[in-house]
Design a protein around this motif. Sequence first.
Motif, PDB file in Angstrom:
ATOM      1  N   GLN A  15     -36.872  41.470  45.073  1.00  0.00           N
ATOM      2  CA  GLN A  15     -35.961  40.927  46.305  1.00  0.00           C
ATOM      3  C   GLN A  15     -34.856  42.364  46.643  1.00  0.00           C
ATOM      4  O   GLN A  15     -34.780  42.266  48.170  1.00  0.00           O
ATOM      5  CB  GLN A  15     -35.018  39.877  45.818  1.00  0.00           C
ATOM      6  N   ILE A  16     -34.625  43.122  45.800  1.00  0.00           N
ATOM      7  CA  ILE A  16     -33.966  44.113  46.100  1.00  0.00           C
ATOM      8  C   ILE A  16     -34.798  45.074  47.001  1.00  0.00           C
ATOM      9  O   ILE A  16     -34.293  45.775  48.160  1.00  0.00           O
ATOM     10  CB  ILE A  16     -33.574  44.926  44.936  1.00  0.00           C
ATOM     11  N   LEU A  47     -43.632  36.620  46.082  1.00  0.00           N
ATOM     12  CA  LEU A  47     -44.820  37.536  45.946  1.00  0.00           C
ATOM     13  C   LEU A  47     -44.720  38.254  44.837  1.00  0.00           C
ATOM     14  O   LEU A  47     -45.793  38.699  43.842  1.00  0.00           O
ATOM     15  CB  LEU A  47     -44.981  37.972  47.282  1.00  0.00           C
ATOM     16  N   GLY A  48     -43.721  39.047  44.638  1.00  0.00           N
ATOM     17  CA  GLY A  48     -43.593  39.921  43.414  1.00  0.00           C
ATOM     18  C   GLY A  48     -43.893  39.238  42.106  1.00  0.00           C
ATOM     19  O   GLY A  48     -44.620  39.832  41.319  1.00  0.00           O
ATOM     20  N   SER A  49     -43.421  38.073  41.802  1.00  0.00           N
ATOM     21  CA  SER A  49     -43.655  37.428  40.615  1.00  0.00           C
ATOM     22  C   SER A  49     -45.263  37.204  40.216  1.00  0.00           C
ATOM     23  O   SER A  49     -45.623  37.297  39.386  1.00  0.00           O
ATOM     24  CB  SER A  49     -42.953  35.915  40.430  1.00  0.00           C
ATOM     25  N   GLN A  50     -45.897  36.899  41.520  1.00  0.00           N
ATOM     26  CA  GLN A  50     -47.263  36.917  41.253  1.00  0.00           C
ATOM     27  C   GLN A  50     -48.256  37.831  40.983  1.00  0.00           C
ATOM     28  O   GLN A  50     -48.980  38.024  40.670  1.00  0.00           O
ATOM     29  CB  GLN A  50     -47.921  36.138  42.439  1.00  0.00           C
ATOM     30  N   TRP A  51     -47.344  39.303  41.022  1.00  0.00           N
ATOM     31  CA  TRP A  51     -47.884  40.482  40.841  1.00  0.00           C
ATOM     32  C   TRP A  51     -47.352  41.209  39.656  1.00  0.00           C
ATOM     33  O   TRP A  51     -47.545  42.521  39.674  1.00  0.00           O
ATOM     34  CB  TRP A  51     -47.848  41.477  42.101  1.00  0.00           C
ATOM     35  N   GLY A  52     -46.750  40.394  38.652  1.00  0.00           N
ATOM     36  CA  GLY A  52     -46.194  40.970  37.618  1.00  0.00           C
ATOM     37  C   GLY A  52     -45.038  42.071  37.926  1.00  0.00           C
ATOM     38  O   GLY A  52     -44.454  42.611  36.988  1.00  0.00           O
ATOM     39  N   GLU A  63     -52.347  34.356  48.247  1.00  0.00           N
ATOM     40  CA  GLU A  63     -51.322  34.910  48.410  1.00  0.00           C
ATOM     41  C   GLU A  63     -51.143  35.664  49.671  1.00  0.00           C
ATOM     42  O   GLU A  63     -49.976  35.507  50.284  1.00  0.00           O
ATOM     43  CB  GLU A  63     -50.982  35.830  47.174  1.00  0.00           C
ATOM     44  N   ILE A  64     -52.013  36.388  50.324  1.00  0.00           N
ATOM     45  CA  ILE A  64     -51.855  37.195  51.351  1.00  0.00           C
ATOM     46  C   ILE A  64     -51.710  36.599  52.562  1.00  0.00           C
ATOM     47  O   ILE A  64     -50.814  36.657  53.303  1.00  0.00           O
ATOM     48  CB  ILE A  64     -52.896  38.237  51.266  1.00  0.00           C
TER      49      ILE A  64
END
Lengths: 167, 167
Positions: B29-30, B17-22, A104-105
């Motif tokens: 995106q916002i 990336l957000g989705s991978q972090w819950g 990811e990073i």
Amino acid sequence: MEFKEAKNKFVQTWGALGSQWGINKTMAQIHALLMVSNEAVSMEDIMDELQISRGNASMNLRALMDWGIVYKEYKAGERREFFTAEKDLDELAVKISRERSKREIKPALKILKEVSTIEVKDSAEEKHFVDQTSKLYDFVLKADNMLDKMTEFNENWLGKLVMKIMK
Amino acid sequence: MEFKEAKNKFVQTWGALGSQWGINKTMAQIHALLMVSNEAVSMEDIMDELQISRGNASMNLRALMDWGIVYKEYKAGERREFFTAEKDLDELAVKISRERSKREIKPALKILKEVSTIEVKDSAEEKHFVDQTSKLYDFVLKADNMLDKMTEFNENWLGKLVMKIMK
DNA sequence: TTAAACTTTCAAAAATAATTGAAAGTTATT
DNA sequence: AATAACTTTCAATTATTTTTGAAAGTTTAA
């Protein structure tokens, strides 16, 4: 609370936690189950304890092995495969952070570098974009490197780190 | 790569990336969009740029404000509300880690304490369970405290920390 | 070589999560 | 008080992710 109840509670909790971290519930549950098992567990037993299908068990065990936090074991005279989890927590944390960094990073850094180095016109909007993404790039890079450094201590790294930061 | 393309790429990447972090995609995106905007953005514009519905925008903005990383802003003479993101990365990281600690780590610790302190019989299996969950409790507690300590430096904490760990 | 014991794969189904959009709610203006 | 300008809510819909289970694959033993 008796043992069976406690074990179940732990497995459920770990599973729920997993979902909040982008890891699927079953994967986290299998890992939890193996973590607290004092001996290797067969796929049959995992299916049975977690009430999941063979396919589900197989796929998620594979994923856990890809992460390097669950191992296959072969027992003499036994045809089927058994599984154990990495139980050393320092090692577990190191593996998880290495893997997340890689998956990811690192890719995110690549994108950040790309977008932060575009040529921009003399507009406040565009300048702000480059400025902000550059800062983000530096920050993420630094954080990633630090994680690496941190876990490099290896044996009892967390304890050592606490010492270091305190003083 | 030109500005618009870069901005879009950044917003998409941050969302993924957000989705991978819950964190859900739109919420991330916002946040990304606001991070790189040099001025406050109206809901209308957010909907427009991200091609999302009013309800979606409203709910996710609310969530971001609950996390304390997006703020409402009122412009003189304007009826509608504008939004800005926390742009200081040290501050952003502190807020995110505080929030995750509160929402995820603290509750997990509570469960870990419960299950690791059960009375057990004299069986290897049960002993191992208590031993392993106790270790996990200690580890998570230590890591959580450390995060707190780390971010307590506050201003440029990451930089300072790197210094401290290196030497 | 065949059969038995096991594991993996993957298309379809089920479960879960995110999104929409219109109605209800709110606040400012006339 | 009525209307206009905006935001929030939430039931229904849509999209995404996970899970199932049976067929295909693999390995060992006879």
